[in-house]
Design a protein around this motif. Structure first.
Motif, PDB file in Angstrom:
ATOM      1  N   VAL A 437       0.855  -1.190   0.000  1.00 58.76           N
ATOM      2  CA  VAL A 437       0.000   0.000   0.000  1.00 58.76           C
ATOM      3  C   VAL A 437       0.886   1.234   0.000  1.00 58.76           C
ATOM      4  O   VAL A 437       2.010   1.200   0.513  1.00 58.76           O
ATOM      5  CB  VAL A 437      -0.953   0.068   1.229  1.00 58.76           C
ATOM      6  N   LEU A 438       0.361   2.318  -0.575  1.00 61.77           N
ATOM      7  CA  LEU A 438       1.040   3.616  -0.487  1.00 61.77           C
ATOM      8  C   LEU A 438       0.267   4.476   0.498  1.00 61.77           C
ATOM      9  O   LEU A 438      -0.966   4.508   0.463  1.00 61.77           O
ATOM     10  CB  LEU A 438       1.091   4.300  -1.858  1.00 61.77           C
ATOM     11  N   VAL A 439       0.997   5.144   1.400  1.00 65.01           N
ATOM     12  CA  VAL A 439       0.327   6.021   2.369  1.00 65.01           C
ATOM     13  C   VAL A 439       0.987   7.390   2.358  1.00 65.01           C
ATOM     14  O   VAL A 439       2.166   7.532   1.998  1.00 65.01           O
ATOM     15  CB  VAL A 439       0.361   5.424   3.806  1.00 65.01           C
ATOM     16  N   ASP A 440       0.207   8.422   2.772  1.00 63.35           N
ATOM     17  CA  ASP A 440       0.796   9.768   2.908  1.00 63.35           C
ATOM     18  C   ASP A 440       1.507   9.862   4.257  1.00 63.35           C
ATOM     19  O   ASP A 440       1.553   8.892   5.032  1.00 63.35           O
ATOM     20  CB  ASP A 440      -0.267  10.850   2.726  1.00 63.35           C
ATOM     21  N   GLU A 441       2.040  11.068   4.574  1.00 65.65           N
ATOM     22  CA  GLU A 441       2.843  11.177   5.811  1.00 65.65           C
ATOM     23  C   GLU A 441       2.018  10.968   7.082  1.00 65.65           C
ATOM     24  O   GLU A 441       2.563  10.713   8.158  1.00 65.65           O
ATOM     25  CB  GLU A 441       3.610  12.507   5.876  1.00 65.65           C
ATOM     26  N   ASN A 442       0.682  11.033   6.959  1.00 66.25           N
ATOM     27  CA  ASN A 442      -0.173  10.773   8.131  1.00 66.25           C
ATOM     28  C   ASN A 442      -0.634   9.319   8.213  1.00 66.25           C
ATOM     29  O   ASN A 442      -1.422   8.954   9.092  1.00 66.25           O
ATOM     30  CB  ASN A 442      -1.411  11.684   8.096  1.00 66.25           C
ATOM     31  N   GLY A 443      -0.176   8.497   7.254  1.00 63.45           N
ATOM     32  CA  GLY A 443      -0.544   7.078   7.278  1.00 63.45           C
ATOM     33  C   GLY A 443      -1.862   6.780   6.578  1.00 63.45           C
ATOM     34  O   GLY A 443      -2.365   5.663   6.640  1.00 63.45           O
ATOM     35  N   LYS A 444      -2.399   7.793   5.869  1.00 64.66           N
ATOM     36  CA  LYS A 444      -3.672   7.583   5.164  1.00 64.66           C
ATOM     37  C   LYS A 444      -3.364   6.924   3.824  1.00 64.66           C
ATOM     38  O   LYS A 444      -2.469   7.358   3.087  1.00 64.66           O
ATOM     39  CB  LYS A 444      -4.356   8.934   4.958  1.00 64.66           C
ATOM     40  N   ARG A 476      10.248  -2.617  16.543  1.00 67.03           N
ATOM     41  CA  ARG A 476       8.912  -1.992  16.532  1.00 67.03           C
ATOM     42  C   ARG A 476       8.983  -0.542  16.047  1.00 67.03           C
ATOM     43  O   ARG A 476       8.242  -0.147  15.155  1.00 67.03           O
ATOM     44  CB  ARG A 476       8.302  -2.044  17.944  1.00 67.03           C
ATOM     45  N   THR A 477       9.905   0.234  16.634  1.00 66.17           N
ATOM     46  CA  THR A 477       9.935   1.662  16.287  1.00 66.17           C
ATOM     47  C   THR A 477      10.415   1.894  14.851  1.00 66.17           C
ATOM     48  O   THR A 477       9.950   2.782  14.176  1.00 66.17           O
ATOM     49  CB  THR A 477      10.828   2.462  17.261  1.00 66.17           C
ATOM     50  N   THR A 478      11.344   1.029  14.376  1.00 64.10           N
ATOM     51  CA  THR A 478      11.889   1.226  13.016  1.00 64.10           C
ATOM     52  C   THR A 478      10.881   0.864  11.933  1.00 64.10           C
ATOM     53  O   THR A 478      10.746   1.569  10.935  1.00 64.10           O
ATOM     54  CB  THR A 478      13.167   0.377  12.819  1.00 64.10           C
ATOM     55  N   TYR A 479      10.173  -0.254  12.117  1.00 67.16           N
ATOM     56  CA  TYR A 479       9.362  -0.785  11.012  1.00 67.16           C
ATOM     57  C   TYR A 479       7.853  -0.719  11.221  1.00 67.16           C
ATOM     58  O   TYR A 479       7.104  -0.750  10.251  1.00 67.16           O
ATOM     59  CB  TYR A 479       9.745  -2.250  10.742  1.00 67.16           C
ATOM     60  N   PHE A 480       7.404  -0.664  12.469  1.00 62.29           N
ATOM     61  CA  PHE A 480       5.962  -0.835  12.715  1.00 62.29           C
ATOM     62  C   PHE A 480       5.304   0.342  13.442  1.00 62.29           C
ATOM     63  O   PHE A 480       4.091   0.345  13.590  1.00 62.29           O
ATOM     64  CB  PHE A 480       5.719  -2.136  13.498  1.00 62.29           C
ATOM     65  N   ALA A 481       6.109   1.324  13.904  1.00 66.62           N
ATOM     66  CA  ALA A 481       5.516   2.414  14.690  1.00 66.62           C
ATOM     67  C   ALA A 481       5.194   3.649  13.842  1.00 66.62           C
ATOM     68  O   ALA A 481       4.391   4.480  14.243  1.00 66.62           O
ATOM     69  CB  ALA A 481       6.453   2.797  15.843  1.00 66.62           C
ATOM     70  N   THR A 482       5.839   3.776  12.678  1.00 64.54           N
ATOM     71  CA  THR A 482       5.629   4.991  11.862  1.00 64.54           C
ATOM     72  C   THR A 482       4.184   5.081  11.392  1.00 64.54           C
ATOM     73  O   THR A 482       3.558   6.138  11.480  1.00 64.54           O
ATOM     74  CB  THR A 482       6.589   4.992  10.637  1.00 64.54           C
ATOM     75  N   PHE A 483       3.667   3.970  10.888  1.00 63.35           N
ATOM     76  CA  PHE A 483       2.281   3.936  10.401  1.00 63.35           C
ATOM     77  C   PHE A 483       1.568   2.755  11.063  1.00 63.35           C
ATOM     78  O   PHE A 483       2.067   1.629  11.036  1.00 63.35           O
ATOM     79  CB  PHE A 483       2.255   3.787   8.875  1.00 63.35           C
TER      80      PHE A 483
END
Length: 637
Positions: A437-444, A476-483
């Motif tokens: 999926v592609l998401v914007d900087e807010n994870g949408k 967690r913080t590197t790969y799963f916390a951003t979005f």
């Protein structure tokens, strides 16, 4: 031998991908059914991206080496498993059949046991590209030891960091390695590294270059002597250790956006299934073909697509010790001609470098055996893609331009050779089982085609990272916390009007130099260790051979009298601390760096200056000292 889950045409692909999305557990269970398991799974998948906590084939028991070696002995025992081409074309090549490889792996597994290695121990491997490297990797897996291979170009400091992090108890190395015109003194580098590594009790040294080395009594032993000892004992059989599907198989260190390298952990069951599935499909491998991946086993490409993927498929995998330009720029083509190579998998950096030599080295080489070409490590530019297609594949061979990462364990988005459409510069479509999926900087989520965004994956796949060794929070913080509820790849991506994916580069502070990921913080830390440096900032810039070059902006303690000598000193410091691959291509001395009032370096501005976009720097008024930007612009190299 046939591969029941090999895709034959575009319709096959569409059905497989649809099946893998609507019923992922059923899809992967079907694939996994074709492997040898000591005990089948209770559950195909359990997952939670928040923790993150992902488990594939829960309760299953296996050993990956039984799938890579033992199960082939009845039908493929006399077939070449590994063809090894040495650095010097005058030296004789070696061929190991599946039976010979199995014997050598069992022998070395005995050596490891004799030296106190047991299930769960971490073993650091720092070797050149010789068959013994693959043997060492498989022997670790056979007895349930966790291997951590370190690329033979890293410095003593980098090795020490990795050994300390993994708390490795044994190191396997060589006296030295040949790479092109260079002899690399591997054992002496290990000796320097081990001064800071009390966890290491034993070092096994394989003879390759006959370089004089120091051997410490009680710690260092020769590979050959240890093998003789096992032969004297009558080569006792080594049953493969029973492993849980989620037991650790290996740790592979990769650069992060902070200075400390992180140990990516892959486990036995899911990784095996995924490396095998993607190998057979992406390259459309046919039984009996000769497959040549030019990577080093020190990188994930070598793990997945020289060792585990091909051997689990009963393939013939070719290992090459040298470099593409030694003794001349026709070396790859000589190897293709000599061994009638069918599948060639290499890096865009190598292709661009070889293009620079013109067609002289290609002419008069018989490349008619090639059926499939592949690229890995970074997106390939269109010019290199066309040269590869026309001059090497003679217009006959599909190109699989593969996008994936150390963390993904295997190919994620790529044209399946001759099955799905290809497009120069595009990774095109996801492999079955992969939901990008592609998401914007807010994870949408950004829906539709003709759009750009951050590339994420919304559902687990069997080959994915399970943790970062000893520091799950970092994973967690590197790969799963951003979005939320997504695996973030760290890459920007375009999805075109046809729904094809094109990777547009890192969006975090990681550079991709010749397909090697190097953290800017890691390089900055190394530069800052130099006695005369106050502070530095590192960015990437377009480089016609490497894809990305390293541009360093450096503040020195006092006026630099001899800039060229100081630059060489800084490069030497970086090479000592990280390794030659991280040396900056350009160093610019500056009096200050563009910082916000809170002290954050505005790398965006430095990146644009390094790229030559001097008139398009955006708003600099919020900087602590906007005048610094003008000074840096005028001093650009």
């Amino acid at each position: 031998m046939s591969y029941p889950y090999q895709l034959k045409n575009f319709e096959d692909y569409q059905q497989a991908w649809q099946h893998s999305v609507t019923d992922p557990e059923g899809f992967w269970a079907n694939v996994a059914d074709h492997f040898y398991w000591r005990r089948k799974w209770d559950k195909v998948l359990e997952w939670d991206f928040k923790q993150p906590d992902v488990k594939w084939f829960t309760g299953a028991k296996l050993n990956i080496t039984e799938n890579c070696l033992d199960r082939h002995l009845g039908t493929l025992g006399n077939q070449p498993a590994i063809i090894w081409e040495p650095n010097d074309p005058e030296e004789r090549h070696r061929i190991l059949t599946y039976r010979e490889l199995h014997n050598k792996v069992c022998q070395f597994a005995n050596v490891l046991k004799n030296n106190g290695v047991k299930k769960g121990d971490r073993v650091c491997i720092y070797m050149g590209m010789i068959p013994e490297l693959a043997i060492a990797v498989l022997a670790c897996a056979r007895i349930g030891a966790i291997h951590s291979v370190v690329f033979g170009g890293f410095s003593a400091q980098s090795i020490a960091d990795r050994i300390q992090d993994a708390q490795a108890t044994l190191v396997i190395t060589c006296d030295g390695a040949f790479r092109g015109a260079k002899d690399i003194p591997l054992k002496s580098v290990i000796d320097d590294a081990l001064m800071a590594c009390p966890s290491v009790k034993k070092v096994i040294v394989c003879t390759r270059t006959r370089t004089p080395v120091s051997m410490l009594k009680g710690r260092d032993v020769w590979w050959e002597d240890e093998i003789k000892q096992v032969e004297t004992m009558g080569n006792p059989p080594v049953p493969a250790e029973e492993m849980d599907a989620e037991d650790m198989l290996f740790i592979l260190y990769t650069s992060g956006s902070t200075g400390k390298p992180k140990g990516v952990v892959h486990t036995c069951g899911g990784y095996m299934v995924y490396a095998n599935y993607t190998f057979i499909n992406a390259f459309q491998y046919k039984p009996g073909q000769v497959y040549f991946c030019t990577a080093d086993i020190g990188w994930i490409t070598g793990h997945s697509y020289i060792v585990y993927g091909p051997l689990s498929a009963g393939a013939t995998t070719l290992m090459f010790e040298g470099v593409p330009t030694y003794p001349d720029a026709g070396r790859f083509w000589d190897i293709v001609d000599k061994f009638r190579v069918n599948v060639l998998y290499t890096a865009p950096t190598a292709i661009r470098s070889l293009m620079g030599f013109g067609l002289g080295p290609v002419n008069h080489k018989d490349l008619s055996s090639l059926t499939t070409l592949g690229t890995v490590g970074e997106p390939i530019n269109e010019e290199a893609w066309h040269w590869y297609k026309d001059q090497i594949g003679k217009g006959r061979c599909p190109i699989t331009d593969t996008w994936w990462q150390t963390e993904t364990g295997g190919i994620m988005i790529a044209p399946i050779a001759g099955v799905t459409p290809e497009k120069p510069g595009y990774a095109t479509l996801p492999m079955p089982g992969i939901q990008p999926v592609l998401v914007d900087e807010n994870g949408k989520e950004i829906e539709g085609n003709g759009v750009n965004g951050n590339l994420c994956i919304k559902f687990p796949w069997p080959g994915m990272i399970r943790t970062t060794y000893g520091d799950h929070e970092r994973c967690r913080t590197t790969y799963f916390a951003t979005f939320e509820n997504l695996y973030f790849t760290g890459d920007g991506c375009l999805r075109d009007e046809d729904g094809f994916y094109r990777i547009t580069g890192r969006v975090d502070d990681v550079l991709n130099v010749s397909g090697h990921r190097i953290g800017t913080a890691e390089v900055e830390n190394a530069i800052n260790m130099h006695a005369g440096v106050v502070e530095s900032a590192v960015v990437g810039y377009p480089h016609e051979i490497k894809g990305q070059g390293i541009y360093a902006f450096v503040i020195s303690e006092k006026h630099v009298k001899d800039p060229e000598l100081t630059k060489k000193d800084i490069m030497q410091t970086v090479a000592r601390i990280i390794g030659p691959i991280a040396k900056p291509d350009k160093i610019q001395f500056v009096s200050g760096l563009p910082k916000t009032r809170s002290g954050k370096i505005m790398r965006r501005i430095l990146r644009k200056i390094a790229e030559g976009e001097l008139d398009n720097l955006g708003d600099t008024t919020t900087l602590l000292d906007p005048a610094v930007v003008e000074e840096i612009k005028h001093g650009k190299i």
